[in-house]
Design a protein around this motif. Structure first.
Motif, PDB file in Angstrom:
ATOM      1  N   GLN A  96       0.824  -1.204   0.000  1.00  0.00           N
ATOM      2  CA  GLN A  96       0.000   0.000   0.000  1.00  0.00           C
ATOM      3  C   GLN A  96       0.857   1.253   0.000  1.00  0.00           C
ATOM      4  OE1 GLN A  96      -3.681  -0.020   0.044  1.00  0.00           O
ATOM      5  NE2 GLN A  96      -3.048   1.960  -0.773  1.00  0.00           N
ATOM      6  N   LYS A  97       1.949   1.238   0.757  1.00  0.00           N
ATOM      7  CA  LYS A  97       2.847   2.399   0.799  1.00  0.00           C
ATOM      8  C   LYS A  97       3.494   2.636  -0.563  1.00  0.00           C
ATOM      9  CE  LYS A  97       6.588   4.476   3.472  1.00  0.00           C
ATOM     10  NZ  LYS A  97       7.289   5.015   2.278  1.00  0.00           N
ATOM     11  N   GLU A  98       3.925   1.553  -1.218  1.00  0.00           N
ATOM     12  CA  GLU A  98       4.554   1.691  -2.541  1.00  0.00           C
ATOM     13  C   GLU A  98       3.571   2.264  -3.552  1.00  0.00           C
ATOM     14  OE1 GLU A  98       7.713  -2.054  -2.143  1.00  0.00           O
ATOM     15  OE2 GLU A  98       5.843  -2.279  -3.267  1.00  0.00           O
ATOM     16  N   VAL A  99       2.310   1.819  -3.479  1.00  0.00           N
ATOM     17  CA  VAL A  99       1.294   2.337  -4.394  1.00  0.00           C
ATOM     18  C   VAL A  99       0.964   3.788  -4.069  1.00  0.00           C
ATOM     19  CG1 VAL A  99      -1.111   2.094  -5.135  1.00  0.00           C
ATOM     20  CG2 VAL A  99       0.320   0.062  -4.876  1.00  0.00           C
ATOM     21  N   ASP A 100       0.817   4.094  -2.771  1.00  0.00           N
ATOM     22  CA  ASP A 100       0.507   5.460  -2.362  1.00  0.00           C
ATOM     23  C   ASP A 100       1.624   6.434  -2.725  1.00  0.00           C
ATOM     24  OD1 ASP A 100      -1.906   4.614  -1.350  1.00  0.00           O
ATOM     25  OD2 ASP A 100      -1.222   4.528   0.741  1.00  0.00           O
ATOM     26  N   ASP A 101       2.865   5.968  -2.591  1.00  0.00           N
ATOM     27  CA  ASP A 101       4.014   6.820  -2.915  1.00  0.00           C
ATOM     28  C   ASP A 101       4.272   6.915  -4.412  1.00  0.00           C
ATOM     29  OD1 ASP A 101       4.355   7.172  -0.230  1.00  0.00           O
ATOM     30  OD2 ASP A 101       6.005   5.725  -0.031  1.00  0.00           O
ATOM     31  N   LYS A 102       3.465   6.157  -5.188  1.00  0.00           N
ATOM     32  CA  LYS A 102       3.599   6.128  -6.646  1.00  0.00           C
ATOM     33  C   LYS A 102       4.982   5.652  -7.096  1.00  0.00           C
ATOM     34  CE  LYS A 102       0.246   9.872  -7.328  1.00  0.00           C
ATOM     35  NZ  LYS A 102      -0.876   8.939  -7.257  1.00  0.00           N
ATOM     36  N   SER A 103       5.590   4.818  -6.247  1.00  0.00           N
ATOM     37  CA  SER A 103       6.866   4.219  -6.658  1.00  0.00           C
ATOM     38  C   SER A 103       6.633   3.092  -7.657  1.00  0.00           C
ATOM     39  CB  SER A 103       7.620   3.687  -5.435  1.00  0.00           C
ATOM     40  OG  SER A 103       6.858   2.713  -4.745  1.00  0.00           O
ATOM     41  N   ARG A 104       5.415   2.591  -7.698  1.00  0.00           N
ATOM     42  CA  ARG A 104       5.021   1.618  -8.711  1.00  0.00           C
ATOM     43  C   ARG A 104       3.502   1.604  -8.803  1.00  0.00           C
ATOM     44  NH1 ARG A 104       2.928  -3.040  -6.620  1.00  0.00           N
ATOM     45  NH2 ARG A 104       3.368  -3.535  -4.430  1.00  0.00           N
ATOM     46  N   LYS A 105       2.990   1.040  -9.897  1.00  0.00           N
ATOM     47  CA  LYS A 105       1.560   0.907 -10.073  1.00  0.00           C
ATOM     48  C   LYS A 105       1.078  -0.397  -9.438  1.00  0.00           C
ATOM     49  CE  LYS A 105       1.250   3.498 -14.426  1.00  0.00           C
ATOM     50  NZ  LYS A 105       0.842   3.436 -15.866  1.00  0.00           N
ATOM     51  N   PRO A 106      -0.191  -0.476  -9.075  1.00  0.00           N
ATOM     52  CA  PRO A 106      -0.714  -1.749  -8.553  1.00  0.00           C
ATOM     53  C   PRO A 106      -0.495  -2.875  -9.560  1.00  0.00           C
ATOM     54  CG  PRO A 106      -2.303   0.016  -8.197  1.00  0.00           C
ATOM     55  CD  PRO A 106      -1.223   0.591  -9.074  1.00  0.00           C
ATOM     56  N   SER A 107      -0.097  -4.021  -9.070  1.00  0.00           N
ATOM     57  CA  SER A 107       0.216  -5.151  -9.940  1.00  0.00           C
ATOM     58  C   SER A 107      -1.052  -5.800 -10.488  1.00  0.00           C
ATOM     59  CB  SER A 107       1.028  -6.184  -9.167  1.00  0.00           C
ATOM     60  OG  SER A 107       1.243  -7.341  -9.953  1.00  0.00           O
ATOM     61  N   LYS A 108      -0.976  -6.238 -11.736  1.00  0.00           N
ATOM     62  CA  LYS A 108      -2.087  -6.970 -12.352  1.00  0.00           C
ATOM     63  C   LYS A 108      -1.893  -8.478 -12.235  1.00  0.00           C
ATOM     64  CE  LYS A 108      -3.187  -3.320 -15.663  1.00  0.00           C
ATOM     65  NZ  LYS A 108      -3.343  -2.961 -17.088  1.00  0.00           N
ATOM     66  N   GLU A 109      -0.757  -8.872 -11.684  1.00  0.00           N
ATOM     67  CA  GLU A 109      -0.499 -10.279 -11.405  1.00  0.00           C
ATOM     68  C   GLU A 109      -0.435 -10.484  -9.900  1.00  0.00           C
ATOM     69  OE1 GLU A 109       3.093 -11.516 -13.334  1.00  0.00           O
ATOM     70  OE2 GLU A 109       2.016 -12.126 -15.150  1.00  0.00           O
ATOM     71  N   ILE A 110      -0.567 -11.728  -9.464  1.00  0.00           N
ATOM     72  CA  ILE A 110      -0.375 -12.057  -8.054  1.00  0.00           C
ATOM     73  C   ILE A 110       1.124 -12.112  -7.810  1.00  0.00           C
ATOM     74  CG2 ILE A 110      -0.728 -13.798  -6.269  1.00  0.00           C
ATOM     75  CD1 ILE A 110      -3.344 -14.544  -7.686  1.00  0.00           C
ATOM     76  N   ARG A 111       1.609 -11.224  -6.988  1.00  0.00           N
ATOM     77  CA  ARG A 111       3.048 -11.080  -6.783  1.00  0.00           C
ATOM     78  C   ARG A 111       3.608 -12.227  -5.950  1.00  0.00           C
ATOM     79  NH1 ARG A 111       5.179  -5.806  -7.285  1.00  0.00           N
ATOM     80  NH2 ARG A 111       6.413  -6.099  -5.390  1.00  0.00           N
ATOM     81  N   VAL A 112       4.844 -12.603  -6.248  1.00  0.00           N
ATOM     82  CA  VAL A 112       5.450 -13.732  -5.555  1.00  0.00           C
ATOM     83  C   VAL A 112       5.674 -13.410  -4.087  1.00  0.00           C
ATOM     84  CG1 VAL A 112       7.832 -13.083  -6.120  1.00  0.00           C
ATOM     85  CG2 VAL A 112       7.260 -15.494  -5.682  1.00  0.00           C
ATOM     86  N   ASP A 113       5.993 -12.145  -3.752  1.00  0.00           N
ATOM     87  CA  ASP A 113       6.201 -11.808  -2.346  1.00  0.00           C
ATOM     88  C   ASP A 113       4.894 -11.922  -1.557  1.00  0.00           C
ATOM     89  OD1 ASP A 113       5.130  -9.661  -3.678  1.00  0.00           O
ATOM     90  OD2 ASP A 113       6.371  -8.146  -2.702  1.00  0.00           O
TER      91      ASP A 113
END
Length: 342
Positions: A96-113
């Motif tokens: 949520q922090k990464e998305v809020d900070d716009k460091s990346r866009k929300p993923s369209k795949e299920i992320r491995v982490d």
């Protein structure tokens, strides 16, 4: 959607059937729009419910409330971040922090982490004493690394952990994943049942049966999608006029639609033209709305390949306006009456 009676009748029947079965991992399979997410969520909710019945969860206990508020400590719902945000499921604090900070866009795949976090979750002890549950949706959005991370948990889950993989494109799911689950094929509702349900959901705002049938046909028999279209203000009267308008290069009825929706219309039209060219019945459009003479098979086959190619980049067009103009010209070319020598 806590109480089981809020499920569509055909989903409620399937839920009761699944609750009679034994197994720790289920694969709900079928094309999109048949209620895989709703059925999967109802199934895990029944597993965690403090007072379940053969029909499903009670919808009133503390556990059901926690599922409804997306805060149950013994439930992990694993989705692409785009889907989770759409359906109201929280992301991890880091994501949520990464998305809020716009460091990346929300993923369209299920992320491995995210999958690694879920595997760790599945090894914990139940906080409320009803076991642990994991819902993965849509499961085909796991890439190879993510899916492989889940394999051991699927085969030998720790303690009383049960999993549901709700899938809308089974062919994209690894065979090693499918083989570790019991499969349940989603049931297509009968038209009469679908119409009754849609009318009950719309109430006094429900249009005439003929309009409902047109809408249900336009979405390929998927009741929930038909309901969403009708609630959005979609006009059934315009649907069967689309082929004639597109043959003239008139894109006005589609101009306000998103590119992926326009592509969907073209693919449905191409499907129906290929069906009629093969002496089969059309699925999405009324036969009377299609050209009296279908384009040649070779023309339709090339158009079908072009549309499949376009689907790979439809969400990231260089220019939506130019793409729409190209689609309009190509569709008009395909639908134009073939000129034959005298």
């Amino acid at each position: 959607m806590s109480k089981p009676d809020t499920l569509a009748p055909w989903l409620q029947t399937q839920l009761a059937h699944l609750l009679q079965q034994r197994g720790h991992a289920w694969h709900l399979e079928g094309p999109s729009g048949l209620g895989q997410y709703e059925l999967g969520l109802a199934l895990v909710q029944a597993w965690l419910c403090e007072a379940p019945s053969p029909a499903g969860a009670c919808g009133e206990c503390r556990s059901c409330h926690l599922v409804d508020t997306h805060a149950h400590p013994d439930l992990s719902v694993l989705m692409p971040e785009t889907v989770a945000l759409e359906l109201g499921w929280p992301l991890s604090e880091k994501a949520q922090k990464e998305v809020d900070d716009k460091s990346r866009k929300p993923s369209k795949e299920i992320r491995v982490d995210a999958m690694r976090e879920t595997v760790g979750f599945a090894q914990r002890t139940s906080a409320r004493g009803r076991g642990m549950a994991v819902l993965v949706y849509p499961a085909e959005r796991m890439n190879t690394e993510t899916a492989n991370t889940l394999l051991k948990t699927l085969e030998e889950p720790a303690g009383d952990t049960r999993l549901v993989l709700a899938c809308e494109a089974t062919h994209q799911l690894l065979p090693t994943v499918r083989s570790r689950c019991q499969s349940h094929a989603m049931v297509w509702p009968a038209e009469a049942d679908a119409l009754t349900w849609i009318k009950s959901e719309l109430g006094a705002k429900s249009p005439a049966d003929s309009a409902l049938i047109t809408c249900l046909r336009a979405v390929g028999g998927r009741p929930e999608q038909a309901l969403a279209w009708l609630r959005s203000g979609w006009d059934p009267k315009q649907w069967d006029s689309l082929p004639a308008a597109m043959a003239k290069g008139d894109w006005s009825l589609l101009a306000k639609w998103a590119p992926h929706q326009q592509l969907d219309v073209m693919q449905k039209l191409c499907h129906d033209l290929m069906a009629t060219a093969s002496s089969a019945s059309p699925r999405f459009f009324a036969a009377s709305s299609l050209p009296p003479v279908a384009p040649r098979w070779g023309v339709l086959a090339r158009w079908s390949r072009d549309l499949m190619q376009a689907a790979r980049s439809v969400e990231h067009p260089y220019s939506a306006g130019l793409m729409q103009e190209a689609w309009a010209a190509r569709t008009r070319e395909v639908l134009a009456p073939e000129k034959r020598p005298n």
